[in-house]
Design a protein around this motif. Structure first.
Motif, short mmCIF file in Angstrom:
data_model
loop_
_atom_site.label_atom_id
_atom_site.label_comp_id
_atom_site.label_asym_id
_atom_site.label_seq_id
_atom_site.Cartn_x
_atom_site.Cartn_y
_atom_site.Cartn_z
N GLY A 191 53.00 78.89 0.43
CA GLY A 191 52.46 78.30 1.63
C GLY A 191 52.14 79.29 2.72
O GLY A 191 52.40 79.04 3.90
N ARG A 192 51.55 80.44 2.35
CA ARG A 192 51.23 81.47 3.33
C ARG A 192 49.78 81.92 3.16
O ARG A 192 49.20 81.81 2.09
CB ARG A 192 52.13 82.70 3.15
N MET A 193 49.25 82.45 4.23
CA MET A 193 47.92 83.02 4.18
C MET A 193 47.88 84.27 5.04
O MET A 193 48.49 84.31 6.11
CB MET A 193 46.89 82.02 4.69
N ILE A 194 47.19 85.29 4.55
CA ILE A 194 46.93 86.50 5.32
C ILE A 194 45.44 86.55 5.59
O ILE A 194 44.62 86.32 4.68
CB ILE A 194 47.36 87.76 4.55
N SER A 195 45.05 86.82 6.82
CA SER A 195 43.63 86.92 7.15
C SER A 195 43.41 88.04 8.16
O SER A 195 44.37 88.59 8.71
CB SER A 195 43.12 85.59 7.73
N VAL A 196 42.15 88.38 8.36
CA VAL A 196 41.78 89.43 9.32
C VAL A 196 40.97 88.79 10.44
O VAL A 196 40.00 88.08 10.17
CB VAL A 196 40.96 90.55 8.66
N ASN A 197 41.38 89.01 11.66
CA ASN A 197 40.67 88.48 12.81
C ASN A 197 40.48 89.61 13.81
O ASN A 197 41.47 90.17 14.31
CB ASN A 197 41.45 87.32 13.44
N SER A 198 39.22 89.96 14.09
CA SER A 198 38.90 91.05 15.01
C SER A 198 39.61 92.34 14.61
O SER A 198 40.11 93.08 15.46
CB SER A 198 39.29 90.66 16.44
N GLY A 199 39.70 92.58 13.30
CA GLY A 199 40.30 93.81 12.80
C GLY A 199 41.80 93.78 12.70
O GLY A 199 42.41 94.74 12.21
N THR A 200 42.45 92.69 13.14
CA THR A 200 43.91 92.60 13.14
C THR A 200 44.39 91.70 12.02
O THR A 200 43.87 90.59 11.83
CB THR A 200 44.41 92.05 14.49
N LEU A 201 45.40 92.15 11.27
CA LEU A 201 45.99 91.31 10.21
C LEU A 201 46.84 90.22 10.84
O LEU A 201 47.66 90.47 11.71
CB LEU A 201 46.85 92.17 9.29
N GLN A 202 46.63 88.98 10.35
CA GLN A 202 47.39 87.84 10.84
C GLN A 202 48.02 87.08 9.69
O GLN A 202 47.47 87.00 8.59
CB GLN A 202 46.49 86.90 11.64
N LEU A 203 49.18 86.50 9.96
CA LEU A 203 49.90 85.67 8.99
C LEU A 203 49.87 84.23 9.46
O LEU A 203 50.10 83.95 10.64
CB LEU A 203 51.35 86.14 8.88
N ILE A 204 49.56 83.31 8.54
CA ILE A 204 49.58 81.88 8.83
C ILE A 204 50.52 81.22 7.83
O ILE A 204 50.39 81.42 6.62
CB ILE A 204 48.18 81.26 8.73
N LEU A 205 51.48 80.44 8.33
CA LEU A 205 52.38 79.68 7.47
C LEU A 205 51.80 78.29 7.32
O LEU A 205 51.71 77.53 8.28
CB LEU A 205 53.78 79.62 8.08
N LEU A 206 51.41 77.93 6.09
CA LEU A 206 50.69 76.68 5.87
C LEU A 206 51.61 75.48 5.71
O LEU A 206 51.26 74.38 6.06
CB LEU A 206 49.80 76.81 4.62
N ASN A 207 52.77 75.66 5.11
CA ASN A 207 53.65 74.52 4.86
C ASN A 207 55.11 74.92 5.03
O ASN A 207 55.93 74.75 4.15
CB ASN A 207 53.42 73.94 3.46
N GLU A 208 55.45 75.41 6.17
CA GLU A 208 56.77 75.99 6.41
C GLU A 208 57.90 75.01 6.12
O GLU A 208 58.95 75.37 5.64
CB GLU A 208 56.84 76.45 7.86
N THR A 209 57.68 73.71 6.43
CA THR A 209 58.77 72.73 6.28
C THR A 209 58.51 71.72 5.19
O THR A 209 59.30 70.83 4.99
CB THR A 209 58.97 71.96 7.59
#
Length: 443
Positions: free
Chosen positions: A360-378
């Motif tokens: 349930g995680r995603m890594i993406s790039v936004n404006s050159g910065t790596l970001q982590l998104i938790l899709l289903n933490e609970t």
């Protein structure tokens, strides 16, 4: 319930200690977990003392009961008495907790083949727990830089400790990321996409010049060169028997990679594909379809307008599922899930991304910065929704923290071309040819 307790107690009074244990064992086996507590309270209320039902059971049954508890409650139970502390130290319990954390079904082949960690299951779980905390907080523990490619990284695939990268510098490189060593360099042409199979020890790569190559990973021997497309190849996928590629003209060609025989040319208008054993899943501009190999018949079709981002999530979910079981069809509820729209909303500006769908995680790039998104933490998977994303609405992208901040200024200046991740690492391929391994596991 009260009458049942009275009946049980009347039978219980006439038994000696050993027979009481046998009686309780047969009784507990018929109880739901919450009824065990009710039974114990009933015994105490009728003057039988705080009899330790769990501690009096055979060890294997006590372990099964304690395995239902989460890690927090297990730690609380170990403080009750020495007997409970010994039960909670059983490696069988912590092995199950490790499988749960890694999202591996305890009946799956990968679970049965897991080796006992040298530090033991309990300490290994503690290590994985600290890694999860690092993930949730976006804190990278170590960064390793791999250098060897001279031009942009066009594709990267990570499986276990092996990474395969394709580049515009006319090479495919095989890396052991535990040691940082480039095991082998395979030469050919400017490569657009790669795939590999560890169990078969083969690598496949396609070029911008309409050809695909199959190599032996161990020897570097070129086994096969496959031609047939009339435009550049954009995606390649391997299974134990087949290799399939799709080109920018929308054609999809399937070969037997062992013999080089062309089995089917499918006018799928595909922009992306993935082989699951003897089935190919393909994405077109408006639908997802599955084709049977080798006859090329369409066996599944569903409207799909969520583009490459939605496709990437579905593909990663199905890949994690097929790693445990052979695919017996493609679940409509995933393809048609409205929750994919939430992923699109969160990541619509991201052109480079990757999913750990099982975690349930995603890594993406936004404006050159790596970001982590938790899709289903609970959220936990269930029967009607194999992978529910109930709280994706509240997820916020989190900027990844580098150790002591020393890598941020360097890596955020580079242009990211590829991202690949597993349950503990993120692999980043840059325009310059540099590869960064971001590891969340504590040293």
């Amino acid at each position: 319930m009260q009458n049942e307790i009275e009946r049980v107690l009347s039978e219980f009074r006439i038994l000696d200690r050993e027979k009481r244990k046998i009686f309780l064992l047969s009784l507990v086996e018929e109880c739901d977990p919450h009824e065990v507590f009710t039974l114990q309270q009933g015994l105490k209320l009728k003057g039988f003392g705080a009899f330790d039902i769990i501690g009096s059971l055979p060890p294997e049954l006590s372990v099964k009961i304690f395995a239902f508890l989460d890690d927090k409650n297990l730690c609380a139970c170990r403080e009750v008495c020495k007997t409970w502390m010994n039960i909670t130290n059983e490696s069988a319990i912590w092995r199950l907790k490790c499988l749960e954390m890694l999202k591996i079904d305890k009946g799956a082949k990968s679970a049965q083949n897991m080796n006992i960690p040298k530090e033991g299951w309990k300490k290994w779980y503690q290590k994985q727990y600290r890694r999860e905390v690092n993930w949730i907080n976006g804190r990278v523990q170590t960064v390793n830089i791999l250098r060897g490619h001279k031009e942009r990284i066009s594709d990267a695939k990570l499986k276990e400790n092996i990474l395969v990268t394709g580049s515009a510098d006319r090479t495919v490189r095989i890396w052991n990321i535990d040691t940082g060593e480039c095991i082998r360099t395979l030469c050919g042409n400017s490569f657009s996409c790669v795939d590999f199979l560890l169990e078969e020890q083969i690598v496949a790569a396609s070029t911008f010049f309409r050809s695909s190559f199959i190599w032996n990973m161990e020897t570097g021997e070129l086994l096969r060169e496959l031609s047939g497309h009339v435009s550049a190849v954009r995606c390649i996928s391997l299974s134990k028997s087949y290799v399939a590629s799709c080109a920018f003209d929308g054609s999809l060609i399937v070969w037997n990679w062992r013999t080089g025989e062309k089995l089917a040319t499918i006018p799928a208008e595909a922009v992306q594909i993935r082989i699951f054993e003897s089935t190919i899943l393909s994405l077109s501009s408006s639908s997802i379809k599955a084709f049977d190999i080798p006859n090329g018949n369409c066996i599944f079709s569903a409207p799909f307008n969520e583009g490459l981002l939605g496709w990437s999530y579905i593909q990663n979910y199905l890949l994690s599922k097929s790693a445990e079981d052979s695919m017996n069809g493609f679940p409509d509820q995933i393809v048609s899930s409205s929750n994919i729209l939430n992923i699109i909303r969160l990541c619509s500006d991201s052109r480079v991304y990757d999913f750990d769908a099982r975690g349930g995680r995603m890594i993406s790039v936004n404006s050159g910065t790596l970001q982590l998104i938790l899709l289903n933490e609970t959220c936990q998977p269930n029967a009607t929704r194999p992978h529910c994303l109930c709280n994706v609405e509240t997820s916020q992208p989190m900027e990844i923290e580098y150790p002591q901040g020393k890598y941020k200024a360097i890596l955020n200046k580079e242009v990211v071309r590829t991202l690949n991740m597993d349950h503990r690492r993120v692999i980043v391929g840059y325009l310059s040819g540099t590869i960064a391994i971001l590891d969340f596991e504590p040293s």
